[in-house]
Design a protein around this motif. Structure first.
Motif, PDB file in Angstrom:
ATOM      1  N   LEU A   1       0.899  -1.290  -0.262  1.00 21.53           N
ATOM      2  CA  LEU A   1      -0.246   0.105   0.202  1.00 21.53           C
ATOM      3  C   LEU A   1       1.251   1.272  -0.013  1.00 21.53           C
ATOM      4  N   GLY A   2       2.746   0.877  -0.106  1.00 22.28           N
ATOM      5  CA  GLY A   2       3.593   2.248  -0.421  1.00 22.28           C
ATOM      6  C   GLY A   2       3.015   3.068   1.200  1.00 22.28           C
TER       7      GLY A   2
ATOM      8  N   PHE B   1      -6.027  -0.436   6.392  1.00 28.90           N
ATOM      9  CA  PHE B   1      -7.836  -0.886   6.284  1.00 28.90           C
ATOM     10  C   PHE B   1      -8.615  -0.290   4.994  1.00 28.90           C
ATOM     11  N   LYS B   2      -8.372   1.083   5.847  1.00 25.09           N
ATOM     12  CA  LYS B   2      -8.980   2.646   5.009  1.00 25.09           C
ATOM     13  C   LYS B   2      -8.792   3.254   4.130  1.00 25.09           C
ATOM     14  N   LYS B   3      -7.010   2.672   4.962  1.00 25.28           N
ATOM     15  CA  LYS B   3      -6.431   2.959   2.628  1.00 25.28           C
ATOM     16  C   LYS B   3      -6.453   2.247   1.364  1.00 25.28           C
TER      17      LYS B   3
ATOM     18  N   LYS C   1      -7.736   0.428  -4.626  1.00 22.75           N
ATOM     19  CA  LYS C   1      -8.237  -0.508  -4.978  1.00 22.75           C
ATOM     20  C   LYS C   1      -7.129  -1.260  -6.280  1.00 22.75           C
ATOM     21  N   ASP C   2      -7.250  -0.527  -6.818  1.00 24.69           N
ATOM     22  CA  ASP C   2      -6.749  -0.284  -8.308  1.00 24.69           C
ATOM     23  C   ASP C   2      -4.969  -1.184  -8.075  1.00 24.69           C
ATOM     24  N   ARG C   3      -5.109  -0.392  -7.326  1.00 24.82           N
ATOM     25  CA  ARG C   3      -3.212  -0.876  -6.913  1.00 24.82           C
ATOM     26  C   ARG C   3      -2.957  -2.418  -5.962  1.00 24.82           C
ATOM     27  N   LEU C   4      -4.149  -3.000  -5.428  1.00 24.72           N
ATOM     28  CA  LEU C   4      -4.564  -4.164  -5.123  1.00 24.72           C
ATOM     29  C   LEU C   4      -4.357  -4.682  -5.804  1.00 24.72           C
ATOM     30  N   GLN C   5      -5.814  -4.650  -6.973  1.00 26.48           N
ATOM     31  CA  GLN C   5      -6.042  -5.503  -8.389  1.00 26.48           C
ATOM     32  C   GLN C   5      -4.739  -5.267  -8.345  1.00 26.48           C
TER      33      GLN C   5
END
Length: 258
Positions: free
Chosen positions: A34-35, A91-93, A98-102
């Motif tokens: 998440l950076g 979780f908030k981040k 969502k795009d990064r996680l995908q």
């Protein structure tokens, strides 16, 4: 026979080891993807130590074993509170990332995966069965039957579909955010250069092309141009116990499949 206090201390040591593992995964994987920077040691130790809260217990003659138990429990609770806070923050981040996680390679890229069929894991030194010498092994080998489906481990764009003398039929996918995955020794490549793919989409079939000692998939993850251990990115497919088992299995194999 161990006393009840020894049994309690052993159990608390096990809980502490689990918390340490969660903290390590949090810093090295979840926060990284998440950076976010890893939590520093001062934050991790927040609430541990400080003023002596146990003097009253000592004054009334409480057994030392009970006081020690309270101290260890307080330390565990403090660590759990810090970890819970970190998870809430992440979780908030994640909701706005969502795009990064995908685009993170979060699944095991082989169909019908079996823990017992890991050929070799990430290592700076493994023996190559074809070249007959020691060299770095920069990925994970998944032993599977020829023709087994190979999945894209995350959304991305296919940037390489070619034959390599070493890797045989291979595919590379650029997932953005500095992340690239490599799939080697395929019997078939089922995608084209420039094609956009989704996580879980079939991109090829397992084979034994190139310098290979048998049918398997050699899989690599690169972050910002550097090879990293792919096992760290299997968080969508593995429970904590399975993760530990995968690491143990991958490290126990001396020879690579290629």
């Amino acid at each position: 026979m161990k006393s009840k206090y020894e049994l309690l201390y052993n159990r608390m040591d096990e809980v502490n080891a689990t918390l340490e593992h969660l903290a390590a995964m949090d810093d090295s994987l979840y926060r990284t993807m998440l950076g976010e920077n890893a939590l520093n040691k001062e934050v991790r130790q927040a609430g541990v130590g400080g003023t002596d809260k146990y003097k009253d217990m000592e004054h009334v003659g409480t057994p030392e074993e009970v006081i020690t138990s309270f101290k260890q429990l307080d330390a565990l609770v403090a660590k759990m509170n810090v970890q819970e806070g970190s998870y809430r923050e992440l979780f908030k981040k994640s909701l706005v990332n969502k795009d990064r996680l995908q685009h993170l390679p979060a699944i095991i890229p082989v169909a019908n995966w079996d823990l017992k069929r890991i050929g070799s894991g990430f290592s700076p030194r493994r023996y190559h069965p074809i070249l007959k010498r020691w060299r770095a092994h920069e990925g994970v080998d998944f032993v599977a039957n020829t023709g087994t489906d190979i999945y894209a481990s995350a959304d991305g764009k296919v940037i390489t579909v070619r034959f390599s003398n070493s890797f045989g039929r291979m595919v590379e996918i650029d997932h953005g955010y500095g992340i690239l995955t490599l799939y080697a020794h395929m019997s078939q490549q089922l995608v084209k250069k420039g094609q956009l793919v989704k996580r879980g989409e079939v991109i090829g079939k397992v084979g034994s092309t190139g310098l290979s000692g048998g049918a398997h998939l050699h899989y690599e993850v690169h972050v910002n141009g550097k090879e990293v251990d792919p096992v760290k990115y299997f968080f969508s497919d593995l429970t904590p116990d399975e993760y530990k088992a995968v690491v143990a299995q991958a490290q126990s194999v001396v020879n690579t499949m290629e």
